[in-house]
Design a protein around this motif. Structure first.
Motif, PDB file in Angstrom:
ATOM      1  N   UNK A 289       0.779  -1.084  -0.081  1.00  0.00           N
ATOM      2  CA  UNK A 289       0.063   0.005  -0.002  1.00  0.00           C
ATOM      3  C   UNK A 289       0.901   1.307  -0.055  1.00  0.00           C
ATOM      4  N   UNK A 290       2.075   1.360   0.674  1.00  0.00           N
ATOM      5  CA  UNK A 290       3.002   2.354   0.893  1.00  0.00           C
ATOM      6  C   UNK A 290       3.456   2.612  -0.661  1.00  0.00           C
ATOM      7  N   UNK A 291       3.925   1.512  -1.498  1.00  0.00           N
ATOM      8  CA  UNK A 291       4.511   1.713  -2.528  1.00  0.00           C
ATOM      9  C   UNK A 291       3.481   2.214  -3.696  1.00  0.00           C
ATOM     10  N   UNK A 292       2.188   1.590  -3.435  1.00  0.00           N
ATOM     11  CA  UNK A 292       1.128   2.070  -4.311  1.00  0.00           C
ATOM     12  C   UNK A 292       0.621   3.553  -4.090  1.00  0.00           C
ATOM     13  N   UNK A 293       0.816   4.282  -2.971  1.00  0.00           N
ATOM     14  CA  UNK A 293       0.597   5.486  -2.467  1.00  0.00           C
ATOM     15  C   UNK A 293       1.840   6.213  -3.052  1.00  0.00           C
ATOM     16  N   UNK A 294       2.789   5.863  -3.088  1.00  0.00           N
ATOM     17  CA  UNK A 294       3.889   6.585  -3.737  1.00  0.00           C
ATOM     18  C   UNK A 294       3.772   6.784  -5.136  1.00  0.00           C
ATOM     19  N   UNK A 295       3.341   5.886  -5.653  1.00  0.00           N
ATOM     20  CA  UNK A 295       3.027   5.693  -7.344  1.00  0.00           C
ATOM     21  C   UNK A 295       2.007   6.788  -7.370  1.00  0.00           C
ATOM     22  N   UNK A 296       1.084   6.581  -6.779  1.00  0.00           N
ATOM     23  CA  UNK A 296      -0.304   7.686  -6.972  1.00  0.00           C
ATOM     24  C   UNK A 296       0.064   8.911  -6.958  1.00  0.00           C
ATOM     25  N   UNK A 297       0.992   9.259  -5.841  1.00  0.00           N
ATOM     26  CA  UNK A 297       1.361  10.572  -5.398  1.00  0.00           C
ATOM     27  C   UNK A 297       2.174  11.024  -6.548  1.00  0.00           C
ATOM     28  N   UNK A 298       3.075  10.312  -7.345  1.00  0.00           N
ATOM     29  CA  UNK A 298       3.938  10.620  -8.327  1.00  0.00           C
ATOM     30  C   UNK A 298       3.135  10.772  -9.442  1.00  0.00           C
ATOM     31  N   UNK A 299       2.193  10.079  -9.943  1.00  0.00           N
ATOM     32  CA  UNK A 299       1.280  10.230 -11.038  1.00  0.00           C
ATOM     33  C   UNK A 299       0.567  11.936 -10.920  1.00  0.00           C
ATOM     34  N   UNK A 300       0.111  11.992  -9.862  1.00  0.00           N
ATOM     35  CA  UNK A 300      -0.801  13.208  -9.446  1.00  0.00           C
ATOM     36  C   UNK A 300       0.134  14.444  -9.725  1.00  0.00           C
ATOM     37  N   UNK A 301       1.507  14.440  -9.297  1.00  0.00           N
ATOM     38  CA  UNK A 301       2.241  15.477  -9.123  1.00  0.00           C
ATOM     39  C   UNK A 301       2.723  15.691 -10.640  1.00  0.00           C
ATOM     40  N   UNK A 302       2.959  14.551 -11.514  1.00  0.00           N
ATOM     41  CA  UNK A 302       3.047  14.828 -12.957  1.00  0.00           C
ATOM     42  C   UNK A 302       2.120  15.221 -13.567  1.00  0.00           C
ATOM     43  N   UNK A 303       0.970  14.927 -13.369  1.00  0.00           N
ATOM     44  CA  UNK A 303      -0.340  15.693 -13.935  1.00  0.00           C
ATOM     45  C   UNK A 303      -0.393  17.052 -13.625  1.00  0.00           C
ATOM     46  N   UNK A 304      -0.243  17.452 -12.321  1.00  0.00           N
ATOM     47  CA  UNK A 304      -0.193  18.961 -11.937  1.00  0.00           C
ATOM     48  C   UNK A 304       0.919  19.553 -12.643  1.00  0.00           C
ATOM     49  N   UNK A 305       2.276  18.814 -12.862  1.00  0.00           N
ATOM     50  CA  UNK A 305       2.983  19.713 -13.544  1.00  0.00           C
ATOM     51  C   UNK A 305       2.875  19.818 -15.044  1.00  0.00           C
TER      52      UNK A 305
END
Length: 450
Positions: free
Chosen positions: A373-389
């Motif tokens: 779950x921690x790895x999945x959350x890290x990936x989800x945060x990275x995806x959301x940051x990439x979309x925002x940028x």
């Protein structure tokens, strides 16, 4: 052990604290800012072309890089055996060079690189002064010399110092750069006051057909090759704006070329021969230059192709147009797009949401599931940051957000691991019974007094 929600709540608080701390410190601490900038480059898809500290006043900016579309071919004048005896001597003496320089100036040529050493035993003083004055009339004259790494070092000549940078300013692993400390033979001619110098060959390094050296260390300075110095002078880049990162690239100013190099300061030469306009140096005297020579502010080089010239210098002259073409065709910046941070309140709310989400996802009792779950959350945060940028042109501090789920997982593991205290109960000691001796016959049992 009694399991409750308190470890997860503590983990949420700890991860939120780390996130807020990184939010405040990342733009101010160099190694944190560098890590954040590299991760920003990955998320934005721009790699290393990211500038700005990531603050509200100095936001991240992604540079727009493009390759030049229309680069004019360089002109190359070569010394031959001069059967027509156009020059007084071969190679040309200062009088001949002064005439060549004067006619180049009249044609509109402002940048000349001379790729063979100027060395005369007893030159005419007046002719030498005239030649130096003509060199200074051009916008940029660069002389090329071979450099060696001898047993006795010499100070860096002024002509080399004028277009060099401090060795300490070189980024990356600079320890593998070639080292030089002298010129072969006696001190040669260095031209006028505005003349610059760059190296042609490195005497202690093998000549390669697929690569060419652009950098070398001389004492506490880093000097450049002749074609690189010619580009620096032509683009009018001050030495303080030259950035070198060994193993990555050379940047000639904020808008200049980005030239890729390896850890040895070499570039890989293009396989395709570039377009070049060649003519014998005597054509300057006979006025028989080919059409288009020296036009459109293209640089001109003078090389020595006589049979009596050393093999390595002739080979260097043959590769010179390829090196020049690679430098002038290197990608350069055409613009920059600002990616500002959101409002501080929005950043804090987003951090709190990520911290609470991490604590909720880490509620499982199984360590493997929590890690997943921690790895999945890290990936989800990275995806959301990439979309925002990339799509919304807004950039929270990526390092702060990425460390929140990692900190939450570590906190839960540490808290629960530290709470597993095994209590070992001691067994009660059993007193050894002392055997009662047998009564003698006829003896009476004593009564206790009350």
């Amino acid at each position: 052990m009694i399991r409750t929600a308190y470890p997860r709540l503590t983990a949420a608080v700890a991860s939120l604290g780390v996130g807020l701390l990184l939010l405040a410190l990342t733009p101010k601490v160099d190694f944190l800012e560098e890590a954040d900038r590299k991760w920003f480059g990955v998320l934005s898809g721009k790699g290393s072309v990211v500038v700005g500290r990531g603050t509200l006043e100095d936001p991240r900016r992604t540079e727009e890089i493009a390759v030049p579309e229309d680069v004019p071919p360089a002109g190359v004048l070569f010394l031959d055996e001069d059967p027509g005896e156009y020059f007084e001597e071969s190679p040309p003496v200062p009088t001949d060079l002064a005439v060549v320089l004067s006619r180049l100036k009249a044609m509109g040529v402002e940048h000349l690189g001379i790729g063979y050493p100027l060395d005369w035993k007893e030159p005419d003083t007046l002719a030498l002064d005239a030649m130096r004055a003509m060199m200074d009339r051009l916008d940029g004259t660069v002389l090329g010399y071979q450099l060696n790494n001898g047993t006795v070092g010499e100070p860096v000549p002024v002509a080399f110092q004028l277009c060099s940078i401090a060795y300490a300013d070189v980024g990356g692993d600079r320890s593998k750069l070639p080292v030089v400390n002298s010129l072969p033979g006696e001190l040669p001619e260095f031209g006028g006051e505005r003349t610059r110098a760059g190296f042609t060959l490195l005497g202690n390094e093998d000549q390669e057909t697929e690569r060419a050296y652009l950098l070398a260390r001389w004492d506490d300075r880093v000097v450049f090759s002749l074609p690189l110095v010619a580009a620096i002078v032509r683009l009018e880049v001050p030495p303080e704006e030259i950035e070198v990162e060994a193993g990555n690239e050379i940047r000639l100013g904020s808008k200049g070329p980005r030239i890729p190099i390896d850890f040895r300061g070499r570039i890989r030469l293009p396989e395709v021969e570039p377009e070049v306009i060649k003519a014998p140096a005597t054509a300057m005297i006979s006025r028989t230059l080919p059409e288009g020579f020296g036009e459109r502010e293209a640089p001109v080089y003078l090389v020595d192709e006589r049979l009596g010239t050393g093999k390595f210098l002739r080979e260097w002259g043959e590769t010179l147009p390829r090196v020049d073409a690679l430098i002038r065709n290197a990608p350069h910046r055409v613009g920059a797009r600002a990616v500002p941070r959101p409002h501080p309140l929005v950043e804090m709310i987003a951090l709190v949401a990520v911290a609470l989400g991490g604590a909720w996802l880490l509620r499982s009792q199984d360590v493997l599931k929590r890690t997943i779950w921690a790895v999945a959350l890290c990936v989800a945060v990275a995806v959301l940051l990439a979309v925002a940028i990339r799509f919304f042109t807004v950039a929270p501090v990526p390092l702060a957000f990425q460390m929140v789920p990692v900190t939450a997982l570590l906190a839960v593991l540490l808290i629960e691991g530290g709470g597993k205290i095994e209590v070992v109960r001691a067994k009660p000691e059993v007193e050894e019974e002392t055997p009662t001796p047998p009564r003698k016959p006829g003896s009476k049992k004593k009564r206790r007094k009350r």
